[in-house]
Scaffold this active site. Structure first.
Site, mmCIF file in Angstrom:
data_model
loop_
_atom_site.group_PDB
_atom_site.id
_atom_site.type_symbol
_atom_site.label_atom_id
_atom_site.label_comp_id
_atom_site.label_asym_id
_atom_site.label_seq_id
_atom_site.Cartn_x
_atom_site.Cartn_y
_atom_site.Cartn_z
ATOM 1 N N ASP A 197 17.409 -3.887 7.674
ATOM 2 C CA ASP A 197 17.745 -4.515 8.953
ATOM 3 C C ASP A 197 17.079 -5.885 9.018
ATOM 4 O OD1 ASP A 197 15.152 -3.300 9.131
ATOM 5 O OD2 ASP A 197 15.222 -3.445 11.310
ATOM 6 N N GLU A 245 13.142 -1.232 10.638
ATOM 7 C CA GLU A 245 11.787 -1.770 10.530
ATOM 8 C C GLU A 245 11.506 -2.795 11.617
ATOM 9 O OE1 GLU A 245 8.330 -4.135 9.224
ATOM 10 O OE2 GLU A 245 10.316 -4.825 9.725
HETATM 11 N N1 BES Z 1 8.097 -8.563 6.798
HETATM 12 C C1 BES Z 1 7.462 -8.374 8.056
HETATM 13 C C2 BES Z 1 5.983 -8.047 7.925
HETATM 14 C C3 BES Z 1 5.138 -9.267 7.723
HETATM 15 C C4 BES Z 1 5.083 -10.237 8.703
HETATM 16 C C5 BES Z 1 4.414 -9.428 6.583
HETATM 17 C C6 BES Z 1 4.318 -11.357 8.543
HETATM 18 C C7 BES Z 1 3.651 -10.549 6.414
HETATM 19 C C8 BES Z 1 3.588 -11.510 7.390
HETATM 20 C C9 BES Z 1 8.140 -7.245 8.790
HETATM 21 O O1 BES Z 1 9.522 -7.248 8.630
HETATM 22 C C10 BES Z 1 7.861 -7.398 10.273
HETATM 23 O O2 BES Z 1 8.235 -8.370 10.858
HETATM 24 N N2 BES Z 1 7.181 -6.441 10.865
HETATM 25 C C11 BES Z 1 6.953 -6.402 12.284
HETATM 26 C C12 BES Z 1 6.427 -5.032 12.599
HETATM 27 C C13 BES Z 1 6.259 -4.774 14.064
HETATM 28 C C14 BES Z 1 7.628 -4.611 14.715
HETATM 29 C C15 BES Z 1 5.438 -3.540 14.273
HETATM 30 C C16 BES Z 1 5.940 -7.458 12.687
HETATM 31 O O3 BES Z 1 4.972 -7.715 11.942
HETATM 32 O O4 BES Z 1 6.115 -8.044 13.763
HETATM 33 ZN ZN ZN Z 2 10.162 -7.445 6.774
#
Ligand code: BES
Ligand code: ZN
Length: 476
Positions: free
Chosen positions: A101, A167
């Site tokens: 997603d 996710e």
């Molecule tokens: N790929 C990101 C995680 C990420 C963000 C890794 C910034 C490294 C740096 C992932 O898809 C994401 O955005 N995760 C969300 C999770 C949240 C909804 C709990 C986030 O970090 O906001």
């Molecule tokens: Zn991601």
């Protein structure tokens, strides 16, 4: 191993166009999990993966997670796509996680080109929603497997894939699937690998051993039944928006210091040993300022920016539902407004304690206002931080793989973002988890004009193959 990898690397270089065309195909499916009108595209993307994995000779199991009410509409949760390839007792088994997603994207948000049409720019940027987060990396694993097959190179490890479509919207249902399948689908997993983060800069590859967690809150203030005219009611009634902004302003100061009492109590002490690790990293505040195209950076020391991103909590105010935000000037008093904010958590903060401290603080601040409006605050979702040892063999294999592809040592990094299932994999599968990023720091995940550089995409696909080979070599 060397000859096989050389052959594989050469093949990847020679098939760049095909790999980019494949990325174009998946970017074109607008699999935005947060939008109920796009949910069928998330399901479509899951089916795309299912077909592709079956064509590659994988065993595939689609886990149906049932329904969800989103924005008042009943929609299906996208399936968890489980796949496996190979079951050789003499090989190590790797579980690979990714998400199919993506974040919402509209041309009107400020994209230079259609977000769901991949554009290959002359400077090598492959621009499109999901290019780096996380379609490029997810597709990369499939293309790596396919390339091995086309070259008739035996896959040196057994593979298990776990791809989810929620996710970006809280990974609903995934923890339960991982826990339930730990001794079934994931049985025998030796190592777990996730490619869903970014290099620290734009030139040096990285291996990542930490993520922050995230506790997300909604703060609702309501007054009259309907919106009011400020000419008639201004100065006459207490206004929900005034109360909300007052409460929000008591959460964090402009330099990021969280104002919630005791919130820093559980944060790990900074040891001398940890402190030293920041000095060897390539990170520069000036690069950050360049990428931001604005000098709004809080800290003057490079290391302080990294510490703030990786090892201290932060509180961000994301938006206000129900507030007037259109262009123009409307003299409205909104009747009900909901502030959205979240806290990024770090070792050793306990999610339940964070929740209690936040809610108690807001209740007590609201009580001080002695307001006649109504206030409700609740935690909408919570995801845990993750911190692991970068000395594990899984990281050794990752490091050797980076050496093979890029001929440098990786930067050992943590991240400020969150992938809450990371800890679930570690606990439920009882394996080490390696974060193996494909993209670069300036890819603009979640932002407008998200991209992955051709260099990162192509070399990332090589890296995956090298990682499999190095895992196999460890076992020898
Ligand atoms: N790929 C990101 C995680 C990420 C963000 C890794 C910034 C490294 C740096 C992932 O898809 C994401 O955005 N995760 C969300 C999770 C949240 C909804 C709990 C986030 O970090 O906001
Ligand atoms: Zn991601």
């Amino acid at each position: 191993m060397d000859a096989k990898l050389e052959k594989y690397f050469k093949y990847v270089d020679e098939n760049t166009k095909y790999f980019i065309d494949q990325l174009r195909e998946v970017v074109a499916i607008p699999s935005v999990s947060a939008d109920h009108t796009k949910r069928h595209h998330v399901v479509e993307m899951g089916k795309w993966l299912e077909k592709r994995l079956l064509d590659l000779g994988c065993q595939v199991k689609m886990i149906d997670l049932g329904m969800q009410t989103l924005q008042g509409v009943e929609v299906p949760l996208p399936p968890v796509v489980l796949a496996s390839y190979g079951d050789d007792k003499d090989k190590k088994t790797i579980t690979i996680y990714g998400h199919y997603d993506v974040q919402p994207a509209l041309l009107s948000d400020g994209w230079n080109t259609e977000p769901f049409t991949l554009v290959e720019e002359e400077d090598g940027r492959l621009v499109g929603r999901g290019a780096t987060d996380d379609k490029g990396p997810v597709l990369g694993w499939l293309l790596c497997l396919e390339a091995h097959q086309k070259l008739d190179i035996e896959i040196p490890v057994n593979l298990k894939f776990c791809f989810e479509g929620m996710e970006e919207s809280g990974s609903i249902g995934l923890d339960e699937v991982i826990i339930d399948q730990a001794d079934k689908w994931f049985k025998g997993t030796d190592y777990t690998c996730i490619s869903d983060n970014y290099w620290l800069g734009t030139t040096k590859p990285a291996l990542t051993y930490g993520l922050r967690g995230n506790n997300y809150f909604h703060l609702e203030v309501s007054g009259p039944q309907a919106d009011l005219h400020s000419g008639v009611f201004g100065g006459v009634v207490q206004e929900p928006m005034t109360i909300l902004t007052n409460l929000l302003s008591n959460l964090v100061d402009i330099n990021g210091k969280i104002k919630i009492p005791h919130i820093y109590d559980q944060v790990a002490e900074l040891t001398e040993e940890e402190d030293k690790t920041y000095s060897s990293l390539s990170f520069q505040n000036s690069d950050l300022i360049n990428d931001l195209k604005a000098d709004i950076v809080i800290h003057s020391e490079n290391a302080d920016s990294l510490k703030s991103r990786w090892r201290y909590p932060s509180l961000s105010i994301h938006g206000v539902e129900g507030a007037f935000y259109d262009p123009g000037s409307k003299t409205v008093i909104p009747s009900k407004v909901t502030g959205k904010f979240s806290i990024r958590s770090v070792p050793f903060m306990d999610p339940a304690t964070i929740s209690k401290l936040v809610i108690d603080h807001i209740n007590s601040e609201f009580a001080k206002l002695d307001s006649k409006c109504k206030m409700r605050v609740w935690e909408e979702s919570s995801g845990r931080w993750w911190y692991s040892s970068p000395n594990h063999p899984n990281f050794v294999a990752g490091s050797r793989a980076i050496k093979r592809v890029f001929n440098v040592e990786p930067e050992m990094t943590r991240e400020g973002g969150s992938i809450p299932v990371t800890l679930t994999f570690e606990e439920a599968l009882k394996t080490n988890v390696l974060l193996l990023p494909m993209g670069a720091a300036n890819d603009g995940a979640h932002s407008t004009n998200e991209k992955v550089d051709k260099y990162n995409y192509i070399n990332g696909i090589k890296l995956y193959g090298a990682y499999w080979a190095e895992i196999a070599a460890l076992a020898k």
